[in-house]
Design a protein around this motif. Structure first.
Motif, short mmCIF file in Angstrom:
data_model
loop_
_atom_site.label_atom_id
_atom_site.label_comp_id
_atom_site.label_asym_id
_atom_site.label_seq_id
_atom_site.Cartn_x
_atom_site.Cartn_y
_atom_site.Cartn_z
N LEU A 25 0.83 -1.21 0.00
CA LEU A 25 0.00 0.00 0.00
C LEU A 25 0.86 1.25 0.00
CD1 LEU A 25 -2.80 -1.07 2.52
CD2 LEU A 25 -3.00 -0.82 0.04
N SER A 26 1.96 1.23 0.74
CA SER A 26 2.87 2.38 0.79
C SER A 26 3.46 2.64 -0.59
CB SER A 26 3.97 2.13 1.81
OG SER A 26 4.92 3.19 1.79
N TYR A 27 3.87 1.58 -1.26
CA TYR A 27 4.42 1.74 -2.60
C TYR A 27 3.36 2.29 -3.56
CZ TYR A 27 5.92 0.60 -7.32
OH TYR A 27 6.22 0.68 -8.66
N THR A 157 4.41 -12.96 -7.79
CA THR A 157 3.06 -12.57 -7.39
C THR A 157 3.07 -11.22 -6.67
OG1 THR A 157 2.34 -14.86 -7.21
CG2 THR A 157 1.06 -13.23 -6.00
N SER A 158 4.07 -11.00 -5.83
CA SER A 158 4.16 -9.72 -5.13
C SER A 158 4.46 -8.59 -6.09
CB SER A 158 5.24 -9.78 -4.04
OG SER A 158 4.84 -10.62 -2.98
N ARG A 159 5.22 -8.90 -7.15
CA ARG A 159 5.49 -7.87 -8.15
C ARG A 159 4.21 -7.42 -8.84
NH1 ARG A 159 11.09 -9.94 -11.19
NH2 ARG A 159 12.52 -9.33 -9.49
N SER A 164 -0.57 -3.84 -9.41
CA SER A 164 -2.02 -3.76 -9.28
C SER A 164 -2.43 -2.71 -8.25
CB SER A 164 -2.58 -5.13 -8.87
OG SER A 164 -3.99 -5.09 -8.81
N CYS A 165 -1.67 -2.64 -7.15
CA CYS A 165 -1.96 -1.63 -6.13
C CYS A 165 -1.72 -0.23 -6.67
CB CYS A 165 -1.10 -1.88 -4.89
SG CYS A 165 -1.49 -0.81 -3.49
N ARG A 166 -0.63 -0.08 -7.42
CA ARG A 166 -0.38 1.22 -8.04
C ARG A 166 -1.51 1.60 -8.98
NH1 ARG A 166 4.44 3.36 -12.07
NH2 ARG A 166 3.03 4.51 -13.40
N ASN A 167 -2.00 0.64 -9.76
CA ASN A 167 -3.10 0.91 -10.68
C ASN A 167 -4.37 1.28 -9.92
OD1 ASN A 167 -4.03 0.87 -13.52
ND2 ASN A 167 -5.40 -0.73 -12.78
N ALA A 168 -4.57 0.65 -8.76
CA ALA A 168 -5.74 0.99 -7.95
C ALA A 168 -5.64 2.43 -7.45
CB ALA A 168 -5.85 0.02 -6.77
N PHE A 169 -4.45 2.84 -7.02
CA PHE A 169 -4.27 4.22 -6.59
C PHE A 169 -4.42 5.19 -7.76
CE2 PHE A 169 -2.49 2.66 -2.58
CZ PHE A 169 -2.93 3.64 -1.70
N ILE A 300 -9.76 -6.86 -7.62
CA ILE A 300 -9.98 -8.29 -7.88
C ILE A 300 -8.70 -8.95 -8.37
CG2 ILE A 300 -11.23 -9.93 -9.35
CD1 ILE A 300 -13.59 -8.00 -9.32
N LEU A 301 -7.95 -8.25 -9.22
CA LEU A 301 -6.71 -8.81 -9.75
C LEU A 301 -5.68 -9.07 -8.66
CD1 LEU A 301 -6.22 -6.72 -13.03
CD2 LEU A 301 -6.98 -9.09 -12.81
N GLN A 302 -5.78 -8.37 -7.55
CA GLN A 302 -4.83 -8.58 -6.47
C GLN A 302 -4.98 -9.95 -5.82
OE1 GLN A 302 -4.98 -5.32 -3.67
NE2 GLN A 302 -4.59 -3.79 -5.24
N GLU A 303 -6.09 -10.61 -6.03
CA GLU A 303 -6.30 -11.93 -5.46
C GLU A 303 -6.00 -13.06 -6.44
OE1 GLU A 303 -6.88 -12.25 -2.29
OE2 GLU A 303 -6.96 -10.06 -2.10
N THR A 304 -5.43 -12.70 -7.59
CA THR A 304 -5.14 -13.70 -8.62
C THR A 304 -3.76 -14.30 -8.40
OG1 THR A 304 -6.48 -12.46 -10.21
CG2 THR A 304 -4.96 -14.10 -11.10
N ARG A 305 -3.65 -15.60 -8.59
CA ARG A 305 -2.35 -16.26 -8.56
C ARG A 305 -1.77 -16.21 -9.97
NH1 ARG A 305 -5.54 -19.25 -4.98
NH2 ARG A 305 -4.63 -19.47 -2.90
N TRP A 306 -0.67 -15.50 -10.12
CA TRP A 306 -0.20 -15.13 -11.45
C TRP A 306 0.84 -16.10 -11.99
CZ3 TRP A 306 -2.60 -11.68 -14.34
CH2 TRP A 306 -3.41 -10.74 -13.71
N SER A 307 0.82 -16.24 -13.30
CA SER A 307 1.85 -16.94 -14.04
C SER A 307 1.97 -16.25 -15.40
CB SER A 307 1.49 -18.42 -14.23
OG SER A 307 0.28 -18.55 -14.96
N SER A 308 2.96 -16.63 -16.19
CA SER A 308 3.20 -15.95 -17.46
C SER A 308 2.02 -16.11 -18.42
CB SER A 308 4.47 -16.48 -18.10
OG SER A 308 5.59 -16.19 -17.30
#
Length: 455
Positions: A25-27, A157-159, A164-169, A300-308
């Motif tokens: 959130l800080s980032y 996933t954290s990346r 995604s958090c930046r996009n939300a802000f 919603i995208l923040q809860e996705t388990r990501w892969s390429s």
């Protein structure tokens, strides 16, 4: 797997751990000043400049000068950040420059006052100078902020969570701007346009600066440069990236995505008022719907388990949604203008899907090559800014032409605004989806991703 994990250094093990909510959130808050001023830039600058007396062509020159200054700055500042690091220091310096110069962009022509004349040429030069200064600061802040993603964590996933958090802000910043503008336009109806926009600039700068302070105190400086020295890695040259096919693919996808979002944002107000003949309130309501939907999808995208492969799939889904929206915009008659509210929902979802995944593809491209990440983000941003500036310049220059003839069986008349908002983003979405499909994105995961983004 166990042996590989045992051989990792404490630094590498720490980098692989998922980030918590507080650093994420800080980032995300660190780009609020850039986002809120950028939203005002693309939504109201062309309208403002034409209202104060500049021709559409001169207004387009001001926009283009800022975009070019932004683009060229990203190249040089990216190289400097790769050499010296200190991302937070660069971020703070760029933010200060943005805060100081932004009020002048929407203020009166200072060179005109100094020279004692109000010629159109001097006005264009005056506004272009401050537009360039503003975009230089904006570029410095953007590159520093984006480059920190890969240096804060190696967990994929954290990346994506950081992006995604930046996009939300970003969505929060856009909504904040329209709230501020609506309040000022309502309370200050009796004052001049220049004073109204000056107050919008002051309030926006104040709000954005508060979030910059939160970012600077709540985010730790990444140690990418020191880590690279410890591993005896030399700084990656530009030629290394230029030899990679994936670099050009990601650059094209990211640039086309930015064209979709920026061109559509710049022409949305013109479209709903002049083409659809909607009420004046729609200039704030339609963009607000878009950004609310984008915000929801980003969460919603923040809860996705990501892969390429999921990055490519989600990006393609967003592109398809924009193609459908673009066709709807082009074909929508003014008597059915209320359908635009439904199209806005689709556009909001498409923007979030394409933006989050395209920026995340940049992170996949960089991978573990942290001592060259600033150049990647800077060079891709350069292509983005120059292409957007040229596209907006061309479309705005022809804004006075009311019709473009298209022969599709019979003759249909399309305004430049309708083409700019509908066909240009739709075509860019189609091309970007095709490029994304051809990508061979490496999957850099060292273990299965089982943690949610905000765990």
């Amino acid at each position: 797997m166990v042996n590989m994990r045992d051989n990792e250094s404490p630094y590498e093990a720490q980098m692989e751990e998922p980030l918590g909510r507080v650093p994420i959130l800080s980032y995300g808050s660190g780009h609020m000043l850039n986002d809120i001023t950028s939203s005002c830039w693309f939504t109201y600058l062309l309208v403002f400049l034409t209202e104060v007396g500049l021709s559409p062509g001169d207004a387009a020159i001001v926009m283009l000068s800022g975009q070019l200054a932004d683009g060229f700055t990203t190249i040089f500042v990216g190289e400097l950040m790769d050499r010296f690091g200190h991302f937070k220091l660069w971020h703070a310096g760029g933010s200060v420059l943005v805060a100081i110069s932004f009020s002048s962009v929407f203020g009166s022509c200072i060179p005109c006052k100094l020279m004692g004349t109000n010629s159109s040429t001097l006005e264009t030069v005056g506004y272009s100078i401050f537009a360039s200064i503003f975009n230089v600061g904006w570029a410095v802040t953007q590159v520093a902020h984006m480059s920190m993603v890969n240096c804060m964590t190696s967990n994929p996933t954290s990346r994506v969570s950081l992006v995604s958090c930046r996009n939300a802000f970003t969505m929060v910043a856009n909504l904040s701007l329209y709230g501020i503008a609506l309040l000022i336009f309502t309370l200050l109806q009796s004052v001049s346009v220049i004073v109204q926009y000056r107050w919008i600039a002051y309030v926006s700068i104040t709000v954005g600066s508060c979030f910059v302070v939160i970012f600077l105190f709540g985010t730790k400086e990444p140690g990418s440069i020191q880590h690279s020295v410890d591993k005896n890695l030399s700084r990656i040259s530009w030629a290394y990236w230029f030899k990679r096919v994936l670099y050009y693919q990601v650059a094209l996808v990211y640039t086309l995505t930015r064209l979709v979002t920026n061109v559509s944002q710049a022409f949305l107000a013109f479209y709903v008022i002049y083409d659809l003949e909607m009420p004046q309130s729609s200039k704030a309501l339609v963009p607000a719907i878009i950004y609310v939907c984008s915000l929801i999808v980003s969460v919603i995208l923040q809860e996705t388990r990501w892969s390429s492969w999921r990055l490519k799939l989600y990006f393609s889904a967003g592109a398809v949604l924009w193609i459908l929206s673009g066709l709807g915009i082009v074909l929508l008659p003014s008597r059915l203008h209320n359908v635009m509210y439904a199209i806005s929902v689709v556009i909001g979802a498409a923007n979030a899907l394409m933006t989050v995944t395209s920026i995340s593809m940049e992170g996949v491209l960089v991978g573990e090559d942290l001592n060259g990440c600033a150049f990647v983000y800077g060079s891709l941003s350069f292509v983005d800014k120059v292409s957007c500036g040229i596209a907006l310049y061309i479309l705005e220059s022809y804004q006075g032409n009311t019709q473009i003839t298209s022969n599709l069986g019979t003759v249909f008349g399309y305004s430049v605004t309708r083409v700019g908002l509908g066909l240009v983003p739709a075509a860019c979405s189609l091309l970007s989806a095709l490029v994304a499909y051809t990508m061979d994105l490496p999957d850099t995961r060292r273990r299965p991703l089982v943690e949610p983004l905000l765990a």
